[in-house]
Structure formats: C-alpha cells, structure tokens
Design an enzyme around this catalytic site. Structure first.
Site, PDB file in Angstrom:
ATOM      1  N   ASN A   8       0.868  -1.183   0.000  1.00  0.00           N
ATOM      2  CA  ASN A   8       0.000   0.000   0.000  1.00  0.00           C
ATOM      3  C   ASN A   8       0.901   1.228   0.000  1.00  0.00           C
ATOM      4  O   ASN A   8       1.458   1.588   1.033  1.00  0.00           O
ATOM      5  CB  ASN A   8      -0.893  -0.020   1.253  1.00  0.00           C
ATOM      6  CG  ASN A   8      -1.786   1.209   1.343  1.00  0.00           C
ATOM      7  OD1 ASN A   8      -1.853   2.002   0.407  1.00  0.00           O
ATOM      8  ND2 ASN A   8      -2.474   1.361   2.466  1.00  0.00           N
ATOM      9  N   LYS A  10       0.032   4.205  -0.390  1.00  0.00           N
ATOM     10  CA  LYS A  10      -0.692   5.393   0.118  1.00  0.00           C
ATOM     11  C   LYS A  10      -0.440   6.587  -0.816  1.00  0.00           C
ATOM     12  O   LYS A  10      -0.464   6.411  -2.021  1.00  0.00           O
ATOM     13  CB  LYS A  10      -0.280   5.680   1.569  1.00  0.00           C
ATOM     14  CG  LYS A  10      -0.431   4.446   2.458  1.00  0.00           C
ATOM     15  CD  LYS A  10      -0.278   4.744   3.909  1.00  0.00           C
ATOM     16  CE  LYS A  10      -0.374   3.456   4.697  1.00  0.00           C
ATOM     17  NZ  LYS A  10      -0.417   3.658   6.127  1.00  0.00           N
ATOM     18  N   HIS A  94      -9.765   0.950   4.233  1.00  0.00           N
ATOM     19  CA  HIS A  94      -8.542   1.151   5.014  1.00  0.00           C
ATOM     20  C   HIS A  94      -8.850   2.089   6.180  1.00  0.00           C
ATOM     21  O   HIS A  94      -9.680   2.996   6.053  1.00  0.00           O
ATOM     22  CB  HIS A  94      -7.443   1.737   4.115  1.00  0.00           C
ATOM     23  CG  HIS A  94      -6.108   1.745   4.770  1.00  0.00           C
ATOM     24  ND1 HIS A  94      -5.731   2.738   5.640  1.00  0.00           N
ATOM     25  CD2 HIS A  94      -5.082   0.869   4.720  1.00  0.00           C
ATOM     26  CE1 HIS A  94      -4.512   2.462   6.088  1.00  0.00           C
ATOM     27  NE2 HIS A  94      -4.096   1.338   5.542  1.00  0.00           N
ATOM     28  N   GLU A  96      -7.392   4.534   7.242  1.00  0.00           N
ATOM     29  CA  GLU A  96      -7.217   5.958   6.922  1.00  0.00           C
ATOM     30  C   GLU A  96      -8.414   6.499   6.157  1.00  0.00           C
ATOM     31  O   GLU A  96      -8.696   7.702   6.200  1.00  0.00           O
ATOM     32  CB  GLU A  96      -5.889   6.152   6.154  1.00  0.00           C
ATOM     33  CG  GLU A  96      -4.707   5.990   7.105  1.00  0.00           C
ATOM     34  CD  GLU A  96      -3.425   5.513   6.447  1.00  0.00           C
ATOM     35  OE1 GLU A  96      -3.309   5.529   5.216  1.00  0.00           O
ATOM     36  OE2 GLU A  96      -2.515   5.114   7.206  1.00  0.00           O
ATOM     37  N   GLU A 164      -5.772  -5.118  10.286  1.00  0.00           N
ATOM     38  CA  GLU A 164      -4.799  -4.049  10.516  1.00  0.00           C
ATOM     39  C   GLU A 164      -5.158  -3.276  11.784  1.00  0.00           C
ATOM     40  O   GLU A 164      -5.911  -2.287  11.716  1.00  0.00           O
ATOM     41  CB  GLU A 164      -4.801  -3.073   9.333  1.00  0.00           C
ATOM     42  CG  GLU A 164      -4.402  -3.673   8.024  1.00  0.00           C
ATOM     43  CD  GLU A 164      -3.709  -2.657   7.118  1.00  0.00           C
ATOM     44  OE1 GLU A 164      -2.592  -2.924   6.706  1.00  0.00           O
ATOM     45  OE2 GLU A 164      -4.292  -1.581   6.873  1.00  0.00           O
ATOM     46  N   GLY A 170       2.089   2.058  10.879  1.00  0.00           N
ATOM     47  CA  GLY A 170       3.012   3.185  10.665  1.00  0.00           C
ATOM     48  C   GLY A 170       4.081   3.329  11.726  1.00  0.00           C
ATOM     49  O   GLY A 170       4.627   4.418  11.905  1.00  0.00           O
ATOM     50  N   SER A 212       3.042  -2.281  10.525  1.00  0.00           N
ATOM     51  CA  SER A 212       4.484  -2.274  10.809  1.00  0.00           C
ATOM     52  C   SER A 212       5.172  -3.608  10.501  1.00  0.00           C
ATOM     53  O   SER A 212       6.007  -4.072  11.280  1.00  0.00           O
ATOM     54  CB  SER A 212       4.732  -1.848  12.257  1.00  0.00           C
ATOM     55  OG  SER A 212       4.208  -0.560  12.461  1.00  0.00           O
TER      56      SER A 212
HETATM   57  C1  PEP Z   1      -1.147   0.234   6.261  1.00  0.00           C
HETATM   58  O1  PEP Z   1      -1.444   1.375   6.599  1.00  0.00           O
HETATM   59  O2  PEP Z   1      -1.863  -0.421   5.476  1.00  0.00           O
HETATM   60  C2  PEP Z   1       0.074  -0.351   6.812  1.00  0.00           C
HETATM   61  C3  PEP Z   1       0.134  -1.631   6.948  1.00  0.00           C
HETATM   62  O3  PEP Z   1       1.049   0.536   7.125  1.00  0.00           O
HETATM   63  P1  PEP Z   1       2.461   0.231   7.825  1.00  0.00           P
HETATM   64  O4  PEP Z   1       3.030  -1.006   7.192  1.00  0.00           O
HETATM   65  O5  PEP Z   1       3.264   1.439   7.553  1.00  0.00           O
HETATM   66  O6  PEP Z   1       2.179   0.015   9.268  1.00  0.00           O
END
Ligand code: PEP
Length: 251
Positions: A8, A10, A94, A96, A164, A170, A212
């Site tokens: 992703n 983003k 997602h 976000e 998630e 993040g 992460s």
């Molecule tokens: C995400 O936001 O889909 C995600 C997994 O981000 P990160 O790997 O940066 O935690």
C-alpha cells in the site's frame, strides 16, 4: 500455498521518477515476487506506470473504489477507469479512509461493487485500541459483519480480509502485533467468517495482517497463521520490500 504480499503505497512517492526507481528495484527481484501473490496498490496517478511494469511480478490494485459510474462526478475515478488501467484488486475500508468518514455500510457496498466488477476486494478491519478488557473482539466482530454485509458464500474465494490494528500501523517492527496475539486474532476472525459464510467458505477467505511489517518481523509474524501481509511504509523501499518477500519465502 502462495502467501499474499500486498504493498500500500498510500500517497507516495511524490514524483514519477521516484516511483520508477522503486519499480526498477522491485523488478530486479521479480523472481521472488512471482513466488508470492504480489499486489501493488499505488496512488491513482501511478497506476499506468506500475501497471506497465507489474506483470512480471504480480497484480495491480487500487487503494479504494468508487460506487459511481461515469458521469458528472468531479474528483471520482470510476471502476471502469481502474479496470482500464489493469486494476484487478482494491484495498477497501482502510483505516485511513474510515478516519475520513467511511462507514461499515459504505465499505460493504464497495466490497460488493468490487466483486460485481471482477475486482478482488482487500477489506481492511482492525481495532483502534487493544485494551486489556478484550473489547476489541466486539469491535472487530461488528466491523467484519458490517463491512462484508451482502457478500455471498461464493464470494469467499475472491475475498481478502486484511487485519490491521490501528495502533500497530506506521510504526516499527518492535511496535507491531506480537505473533501469539496475531494468531489469536486470526482464529477469531476465521470464527466470525465461519458464522457468516459456513466453514468451507470461510476457509477460502485469505486473512492477511498489516501493521508495521518490516524485514525484521515478517518471518515470525507469518508463523501466526496469517496468509500474508499488507505492507505500508516498508513497501516504499525496494530493499525492505524485497527483504520481506525473502523472509516470507524462507518461512
Ligand atoms: C497500512 O497502513 O496499510 C500499513 C500496513 O502501514 P504500515 O506497514 O506502515 O504500518
């Protein structure tokens, strides 16, 4: 079984040149990505570019889909347009986007729309807080049922659920969910899916983890029963993303 490795991006990278550099780094390792179900979800501006390079590695995804068809909808990118760019999967719901106001009800409409259009939905769920009282089970239960409302048993084999937890997104590998906790959550998600679709269909749904994932924790997290990962920040470095792929292949 091939694991899923989804990127992703983003709202990154900020230039086409950077995106090209990232793709060059990934393409050099296409043999590894081919051994996985590799999916890249760039921002819409780079769909064409990624679409032109991805065939040797995996498939192209969007980060969202619209419920609207072509017409007077300023700012919308229709499913038809996404499919025209070669999009075959879509991240839906997602966290976000949930923060921007997307509800379970809207997310379920998008998941149904994706399936109708032949796009594999990667539906994201996850609690804000992993509290000591275990309230997150209820939160997750409601999100899964709400976000997948209207889906049929026959949709199960095309569906990916990305677990998630928001508190793990993040950050860095040390802040990610621990494999034992993840194993518990995967069992729980599978249980809810079984109640919704029956055992045989629920077993066809791929459950992946995001939050992460980095080269340093990918291998042990995969031991939890997750069928792959949705990777955010570590997918923006070819080196890290390749290392994650290697860790998954060496599991
Ligand atoms: C995400 O936001 O889909 C995600 C997994 O981000 P990160 O790997 O940066 O935690």
């Amino acid at each position: 079984m091939k694991y899923i490795l989804a990127a992703n991006w983003k709202s990154h990278p900020s230039s086409k040149d950077e995106a090209k550099r990232l793709l060059v780094g990934l393409s050099k390792n296409s043999d590894k990505f081919r051994k996985l179900h590799t999916i890249i979800a760039p921002p819409n501006t780079f769909l064409e570019l990624v679409g032109s390079k991805i065939k040797s590695m995996g498939i192209l995804a969007s980060q969202d889909i619209s419920l609207l068809s072509k017409g007077t909808y300023t700012g919308e990118t229709t499913v038809e347009m996404l499919k025209g760019q070669g999009v075959m999967a879509s991240i839906i719901g997602h966290s976000e986007r949930r923060k921007l106001g997307e509800t379970n009800s809207l997310i379920s409409k998008k998941a149904n729309q994706a399936l109708k259009e032949g796009i594999a939905p990667i539906v994201c769920v996850g609690e804000d807080v992993h509290d000591t009282e275990g309230n997150y089970f209820e939160v997750l239960n409601a999100q899964i049922r709400g976000s997948l409302e209207g889906l049929k048993k026959t949709d199960a084999k095309k569906l990916v659920v990305a677990y998630e937890p928001l508190w793990a997104i993040g950050k860095s590998a040390k802040d990610a969910m621990q494999p034992n906790d993840l194993a518990q959550m995967i069992v729980y998600i599978r249980k809810v899916l079984t109640e919704m679709f029956g055992r045989a269909s629920a077993d066809q749904v791929a459950i992946i983890y995001g939050g992460s994932v980095e080269p340093g924790n990918a291998k042990e997290l995969l031991g939890s029963g997750a069928q792959g990962f949705l990777v955010g920040h570590a997918s923006l470095s070819a080196k890290s993303f390749v290392e994650i792929a290697k860790a998954m292949l060496n599991k």
